[in-house]
Design a protein around this motif. Structure first.
Motif, mmCIF file in Angstrom:
data_model
loop_
_atom_site.group_PDB
_atom_site.id
_atom_site.type_symbol
_atom_site.label_atom_id
_atom_site.label_comp_id
_atom_site.label_asym_id
_atom_site.label_seq_id
_atom_site.Cartn_x
_atom_site.Cartn_y
_atom_site.Cartn_z
ATOM 1 N N THR A 223 0.824 -1.209 0.000
ATOM 2 C CA THR A 223 0.000 0.000 0.000
ATOM 3 C C THR A 223 0.853 1.252 0.000
ATOM 4 N N LEU A 224 1.898 1.273 0.822
ATOM 5 C CA LEU A 224 2.750 2.458 0.947
ATOM 6 C C LEU A 224 4.006 2.392 0.077
ATOM 7 N N ASN A 225 4.073 1.395 -0.835
ATOM 8 C CA ASN A 225 5.209 1.291 -1.752
ATOM 9 C C ASN A 225 6.519 1.083 -0.998
ATOM 10 N N LEU A 226 6.504 0.201 0.003
ATOM 11 C CA LEU A 226 7.663 -0.046 0.855
ATOM 12 C C LEU A 226 8.401 -1.316 0.439
ATOM 13 N N THR A 227 9.725 -1.256 0.449
ATOM 14 C CA THR A 227 10.530 -2.462 0.357
ATOM 15 C C THR A 227 10.616 -3.086 1.753
ATOM 16 N N ALA A 228 11.242 -4.264 1.849
ATOM 17 C CA ALA A 228 11.399 -4.898 3.164
ATOM 18 C C ALA A 228 12.208 -4.010 4.096
ATOM 19 N N GLY A 229 13.262 -3.389 3.571
ATOM 20 C CA GLY A 229 14.057 -2.475 4.387
ATOM 21 C C GLY A 229 13.272 -1.245 4.792
ATOM 22 N N ASP A 230 12.474 -0.710 3.856
ATOM 23 C CA ASP A 230 11.619 0.435 4.166
ATOM 24 C C ASP A 230 10.639 0.092 5.286
ATOM 25 N N LEU A 231 10.112 -1.126 5.235
ATOM 26 C CA LEU A 231 9.107 -1.524 6.224
ATOM 27 C C LEU A 231 9.689 -1.476 7.624
ATOM 28 N N GLN A 232 10.893 -1.974 7.809
ATOM 29 C CA GLN A 232 11.485 -1.947 9.139
ATOM 30 C C GLN A 232 11.683 -0.519 9.625
ATOM 31 N N CYS B 35 9.902 2.001 8.750
ATOM 32 C CA CYS B 35 8.548 2.489 9.039
ATOM 33 C C CYS B 35 8.073 1.988 10.406
ATOM 34 N N LEU B 36 8.326 0.718 10.693
ATOM 35 C CA LEU B 36 7.936 0.161 11.994
ATOM 36 C C LEU B 36 8.674 0.863 13.128
ATOM 37 N N ASP B 37 9.945 1.167 12.914
ATOM 38 C CA ASP B 37 10.708 1.882 13.938
ATOM 39 C C ASP B 37 10.127 3.263 14.195
ATOM 40 N N GLU B 38 9.690 3.941 13.124
ATOM 41 C CA GLU B 38 9.080 5.262 13.285
ATOM 42 C C GLU B 38 7.760 5.162 14.059
ATOM 43 N N MET B 39 6.977 4.143 13.756
ATOM 44 C CA MET B 39 5.702 3.969 14.458
ATOM 45 C C MET B 39 5.930 3.585 15.923
ATOM 46 N N SER B 40 6.989 2.826 16.172
ATOM 47 C CA SER B 40 7.336 2.490 17.558
ATOM 48 C C SER B 40 7.732 3.733 18.331
ATOM 49 N N ALA B 41 8.459 4.634 17.674
ATOM 50 C CA ALA B 41 8.965 5.841 18.335
ATOM 51 C C ALA B 41 7.831 6.749 18.808
ATOM 52 N N ILE B 42 6.685 6.711 18.124
ATOM 53 C CA ILE B 42 5.564 7.548 18.560
ATOM 54 C C ILE B 42 4.595 6.765 19.447
ATOM 55 N N GLY B 43 4.932 5.527 19.764
ATOM 56 C CA GLY B 43 4.131 4.733 20.688
ATOM 57 C C GLY B 43 2.885 4.114 20.087
ATOM 58 N N ALA B 44 2.779 4.108 18.748
ATOM 59 C CA ALA B 44 1.582 3.562 18.117
ATOM 60 C C ALA B 44 1.621 2.050 18.032
ATOM 61 N N ILE B 45 2.830 1.482 17.993
ATOM 62 C CA ILE B 45 3.011 0.030 18.001
ATOM 63 C C ILE B 45 4.182 -0.284 18.913
ATOM 64 N N SER B 46 4.370 -1.563 19.209
ATOM 65 C CA SER B 46 5.622 -2.030 19.811
ATOM 66 C C SER B 46 6.066 -3.250 19.023
ATOM 67 N N GLN B 47 7.362 -3.547 19.103
ATOM 68 C CA GLN B 47 7.918 -4.665 18.363
ATOM 69 C C GLN B 47 8.540 -5.660 19.339
ATOM 70 N N MET B 48 8.074 -6.887 19.287
ATOM 71 C CA MET B 48 8.624 -7.946 20.127
ATOM 72 C C MET B 48 9.675 -8.676 19.301
ATOM 73 N N ARG B 49 10.953 -8.406 19.616
ATOM 74 C CA ARG B 49 12.038 -8.911 18.788
ATOM 75 C C ARG B 49 13.068 -9.701 19.599
ATOM 76 N N GLU B 50 12.700 -10.066 20.840
ATOM 77 C CA GLU B 50 13.660 -10.767 21.689
ATOM 78 C C GLU B 50 13.962 -12.171 21.162
ATOM 79 N N ALA B 51 12.937 -12.841 20.673
ATOM 80 C CA ALA B 51 13.099 -14.201 20.146
ATOM 81 C C ALA B 51 12.007 -14.449 19.121
ATOM 82 N N PRO B 52 12.313 -15.231 18.097
ATOM 83 C CA PRO B 52 11.295 -15.511 17.081
ATOM 84 C C PRO B 52 10.175 -16.388 17.656
ATOM 85 N N PRO B 53 8.971 -16.306 17.126
ATOM 86 C CA PRO B 53 8.594 -15.420 16.013
ATOM 87 C C PRO B 53 8.399 -13.979 16.481
#
Length: 273
Positions: A223-232, A234-252
């Protein structure tokens, strides 16, 4: 059908803005009255013309809400906010919202959603004839005049300043040759608002999804014309404003929604613009 709803008329934001102005006060207004008050052509004998295609464009772009014909033409909740901040539909925030809606995998217009999610992600460059062949394959029964119109209207809707050109999805580099551009959504609030709309349609009963889901056709990345690198990023930007959080300690790994009101995100997208 949604492949030919436009009747060969292009998406013109100015006409859509005029339409919204008159239906805001008079939802039961007739097509002829819309034409009289806005200057949008009605065609001969009160039939045809631009009014119906303009209404359909506004509908597909998420600015109207369906009423089943019993309450006239009503502006959607998001459309009301958009008009509050951008009545003439000129900002890139508005262009991206309209794009996200007209290309929505669930409710969008066939040519726009197929182009956005199935065609564009596979090409850094493309030619008009390639896009025409792709659109032709969606409905081979259309006549050649309509097929030719479809590709021209789709291209114009993103490259002409009467359309959604501030998304800058692609540009014409030489005659009939186009280059896919890097994503340039205006801010993280716009991105998370688009995500919230998609999440509501696809994962309403879930509080988290794997990041790979957001890369699937019809989701946030396409939708936003993002590559895989762009997506990450974007997720970091959304995390910075508190709209999402990312659970990255262990997969999945998981993306966790933290927003509570998608319309608050929409307002912030304009306020941060």
């Amino acid at each position: 059908m949604s492949l030919t709803f436009h009747e060969t008329f292009s998406l013109e934001r100015e006409n859509i803005a005029k339409l919204l102005d008159v239906v805001a006060d008079s939802p039961m207004i007739s097509d002829v009255e819309i034409a009289d008050q806005t200057g949008i052509g009605i065609g001969k004998a009160g039939k045809g013309g631009k009014v119906r295609p303009t209404i359909k464009y506004a509908d597909f772009c998420g600015l109207l809400k369906s009423t089943g014909g019993t309450a006239g033409i009503l502006i959607s909740d998001s459309g009301k906010i958009i008009r509050e901040y951008d009545r003439r539909l000129k900002t890139s925030v508005t262009h991206w919202i309209m794009h996200s809606k007209i290309s929505s995998q669930e409710t969008g217009a066939t040519a726009w959603k197929s182009f956005t999610h199935e065609f564009l992600p596979h090409y850094s460059e493309f030619y008009r004839e390639m896009l025409k062949d792709f659109l032709d394959s969606l409905n081979p029964d259309l006549n050649e005049k309509t097929r030719t119109a479809n590709v021209g209207l789709l291209i114009k809707s993103y490259t002409d300043d009467t359309g959604l050109f501030r998304t800058r999805l692609f540009r014409e580099v030489t005659t009939n040759r186009f280059h896919r551009e890097s994503s340039n959504y205006p801010n993280a609030y716009l991105a998370v608002y688009v995500l919230a709309e998609i999440w509501e349609a696809k994962h309403a009963d879930r509080s988290m999804v794997e990041p790979a889901v957001l890369l699937e056709s019809g989701h946030l990345a396409t939708t936003l014309n993002l590559t895989a690198g762009d997506l990450q990023s974007c997720l970091d930007e959304m995390s910075a404003i508190g709209a999402i959080s990312q659970m990255r300690e262990a997969p999945p790994f998981q993306v966790v929604r933290r927003w509570s009101d998608k319309f608050d995100l929409l307002r912030r997208a304009y306020e941060e613009y």
